[in-house]
Write a protein that holds these residues in place. Structure first.
Motif, PDB file in Angstrom:
ATOM      1  N   LYS A 179       0.815  -1.219   0.000  1.00 24.11           N
ATOM      2  CA  LYS A 179       0.000   0.000   0.000  1.00 24.11           C
ATOM      3  C   LYS A 179       0.851   1.273   0.000  1.00 24.11           C
ATOM      4  O   LYS A 179       0.426   2.296  -0.511  1.00 24.11           O
ATOM      5  CB  LYS A 179      -0.914  -0.005   1.232  1.00 24.11           C
ATOM      6  CG  LYS A 179      -1.926   1.106   1.227  1.00 24.11           C
ATOM      7  CD  LYS A 179      -2.898   0.981   2.367  1.00 24.11           C
ATOM      8  CE  LYS A 179      -3.894   2.136   2.318  1.00 24.11           C
ATOM      9  NZ  LYS A 179      -4.819   2.123   3.414  1.00 24.11           N
ATOM     10  N   HIS A 180       2.036   1.196   0.580  1.00 24.77           N
ATOM     11  CA  HIS A 180       2.900   2.371   0.736  1.00 24.77           C
ATOM     12  C   HIS A 180       4.283   2.080   0.145  1.00 24.77           C
ATOM     13  O   HIS A 180       5.254   1.906   0.876  1.00 24.77           O
ATOM     14  CB  HIS A 180       3.034   2.749   2.212  1.00 24.77           C
ATOM     15  CG  HIS A 180       1.740   2.965   2.897  1.00 24.77           C
ATOM     16  ND1 HIS A 180       1.000   4.112   2.727  1.00 24.77           N
ATOM     17  CD2 HIS A 180       1.037   2.177   3.746  1.00 24.77           C
ATOM     18  CE1 HIS A 180      -0.103   4.027   3.450  1.00 24.77           C
ATOM     19  NE2 HIS A 180      -0.117   2.873   4.059  1.00 24.77           N
ATOM     20  N   GLY A 181       4.356   2.077  -1.174  1.00 24.00           N
ATOM     21  CA  GLY A 181       5.607   1.750  -1.856  1.00 24.00           C
ATOM     22  C   GLY A 181       6.767   2.667  -1.508  1.00 24.00           C
ATOM     23  O   GLY A 181       7.933   2.281  -1.637  1.00 24.00           O
ATOM     24  N   TRP A 182       6.480   3.874  -1.051  1.00 23.30           N
ATOM     25  CA  TRP A 182       7.544   4.802  -0.655  1.00 23.30           C
ATOM     26  C   TRP A 182       8.411   4.228   0.464  1.00 23.30           C
ATOM     27  O   TRP A 182       9.572   4.606   0.624  1.00 23.30           O
ATOM     28  CB  TRP A 182       6.975   6.159  -0.228  1.00 23.30           C
ATOM     29  CG  TRP A 182       5.892   6.072   0.798  1.00 23.30           C
ATOM     30  CD1 TRP A 182       4.544   6.094   0.581  1.00 23.30           C
ATOM     31  CD2 TRP A 182       6.061   5.907   2.205  1.00 23.30           C
ATOM     32  NE1 TRP A 182       3.864   5.968   1.756  1.00 23.30           N
ATOM     33  CE2 TRP A 182       4.779   5.857   2.784  1.00 23.30           C
ATOM     34  CE3 TRP A 182       7.168   5.828   3.044  1.00 23.30           C
ATOM     35  CZ2 TRP A 182       4.567   5.705   4.142  1.00 23.30           C
ATOM     36  CZ3 TRP A 182       6.958   5.665   4.406  1.00 23.30           C
ATOM     37  CH2 TRP A 182       5.671   5.606   4.933  1.00 23.30           C
ATOM     38  N   ALA A 183       7.870   3.284   1.244  1.00 23.60           N
ATOM     39  CA  ALA A 183       8.606   2.737   2.385  1.00 23.60           C
ATOM     40  C   ALA A 183       9.734   1.803   1.940  1.00 23.60           C
ATOM     41  O   ALA A 183      10.567   1.412   2.749  1.00 23.60           O
ATOM     42  CB  ALA A 183       7.653   2.004   3.328  1.00 23.60           C
ATOM     43  N   TYR A 184       9.779   1.467   0.663  1.00 22.26           N
ATOM     44  CA  TYR A 184      10.885   0.654   0.142  1.00 22.26           C
ATOM     45  C   TYR A 184      12.175   1.457   0.036  1.00 22.26           C
ATOM     46  O   TYR A 184      13.239   0.896  -0.120  1.00 22.26           O
ATOM     47  CB  TYR A 184      10.557   0.117  -1.255  1.00 22.26           C
ATOM     48  CG  TYR A 184       9.764  -1.157  -1.266  1.00 22.26           C
ATOM     49  CD1 TYR A 184      10.351  -2.368  -0.930  1.00 22.26           C
ATOM     50  CD2 TYR A 184       8.438  -1.150  -1.655  1.00 22.26           C
ATOM     51  CE1 TYR A 184       9.627  -3.548  -0.961  1.00 22.26           C
ATOM     52  CE2 TYR A 184       7.700  -2.327  -1.706  1.00 22.26           C
ATOM     53  CZ  TYR A 184       8.304  -3.527  -1.359  1.00 22.26           C
ATOM     54  OH  TYR A 184       7.598  -4.686  -1.396  1.00 22.26           O
ATOM     55  N   LYS A 185      12.059   2.783   0.086  1.00 23.89           N
ATOM     56  CA  LYS A 185      13.241   3.615  -0.127  1.00 23.89           C
ATOM     57  C   LYS A 185      14.285   3.296   0.930  1.00 23.89           C
ATOM     58  O   LYS A 185      14.015   3.315   2.119  1.00 23.89           O
ATOM     59  CB  LYS A 185      12.904   5.094  -0.090  1.00 23.89           C
ATOM     60  CG  LYS A 185      14.082   5.950  -0.473  1.00 23.89           C
ATOM     61  CD  LYS A 185      13.705   7.369  -0.727  1.00 23.89           C
ATOM     62  CE  LYS A 185      14.899   8.104  -1.285  1.00 23.89           C
ATOM     63  NZ  LYS A 185      14.546   9.406  -1.779  1.00 23.89           N
ATOM     64  N   THR A 186      15.475   3.019   0.460  1.00 23.02           N
ATOM     65  CA  THR A 186      16.586   2.762   1.358  1.00 23.02           C
ATOM     66  C   THR A 186      17.602   3.864   1.155  1.00 23.02           C
ATOM     67  O   THR A 186      17.987   4.164   0.041  1.00 23.02           O
ATOM     68  CB  THR A 186      17.244   1.389   1.078  1.00 23.02           C
ATOM     69  OG1 THR A 186      17.652   1.350  -0.278  1.00 23.02           O
ATOM     70  CG2 THR A 186      16.288   0.259   1.368  1.00 23.02           C
ATOM     71  N   SER A 187      18.003   4.481   2.204  1.00 25.08           N
ATOM     72  CA  SER A 187      18.956   5.605   2.231  1.00 25.08           C
ATOM     73  C   SER A 187      19.125   6.289   0.921  1.00 25.08           C
ATOM     74  O   SER A 187      19.608   6.068  -0.041  1.00 25.08           O
ATOM     75  CB  SER A 187      20.284   5.182   2.765  1.00 25.08           C
ATOM     76  OG  SER A 187      20.113   4.559   4.000  1.00 25.08           O
TER      77      SER A 187
END
Length: 187
Positions: A179-187
């Motif tokens: 639902k929140h693909g932005w949370a995949y962002k890693t550093s």
């Protein structure tokens, strides 16, 4: 695809749950999923903005018609118009929430790394940690009282075999990431 990716990541882990390759695979998958989300999010944002502008224009036209027809008093038409415009803004704001980066809920993050879980495990004490992190600390000689308390089970040092996958948290993480693909962002 998500289940297949997770299954392959688990398969790639093999006997070494802290393997270097597993971290590389996770980073590559997370980067790809983030880029996929970013592209879809941009498209959704553009479409939402276009739709919002069209709706605002339609409400403006309706307002002008209502005033010109004098079906309602000018004050009543203005009040209704403002109410409709505010409702429209709220609807579009709500629609954009899933694409708005925010904080990942604490229960989906390791208490040690503060990163979103990838492979959560439950210790005998009932606490959940990232498997690789807890295993790394089990391999070190730990002097700090807090760590000794953390990794002990009824006064005995924690053994790797006592770690149980926390499937409920793992599923919650996957649902959140879907639902929140932005949370995949890693550093």
């Amino acid at each position: 695809m998500e289940v297949s990716v997770v299954w392959h990541l688990d398969l790639g882990r093999g006997a070494d749950s802290m393997g270097y390759m597993v971290e590389e695979i996770w980073q590559a998958l997370a980067r790809a999923k983030y880029l996929e989300w970013e592209q879809a999010s941009s498209k959704r944002s553009w479409e939402l903005q276009s739709l919002k502008e069209a709706c605002e224009a339609a409400l403006e036209e309706k307002y002008v018609l209502d005033i010109s027809r004098a079906e309602e008093s000018s004050d009543e038409a203005t009040t209704n118009h403002l109410r409709h415009m505010e409702a429209l803004r709220e609807v579009f704001s709500k629609a954009a929430e899933a694409d708005t980066p925010n904080e990942v809920p604490d229960y989906l993050c390791c208490k040690i790394t503060l990163d979103i879980f990838r492979d959560p495990v439950i210790t005998p004490s009932g606490l959940t940690y990232e498997r690789a992190v807890i295993l790394e600390h089990l391999q070190k000689v730990i002097v700090c009282f807090w760590w000794v308390t953390l990794i002990q089970s009824q006064g005995k040092p924690l053994d790797q075999s006592q770690l149980i996958p926390n499937l409920a948290i793992k599923e919650a993480v996957h649902a959140f990431l879907d639902k929140h693909g932005w949370a995949y962002k890693t550093s």
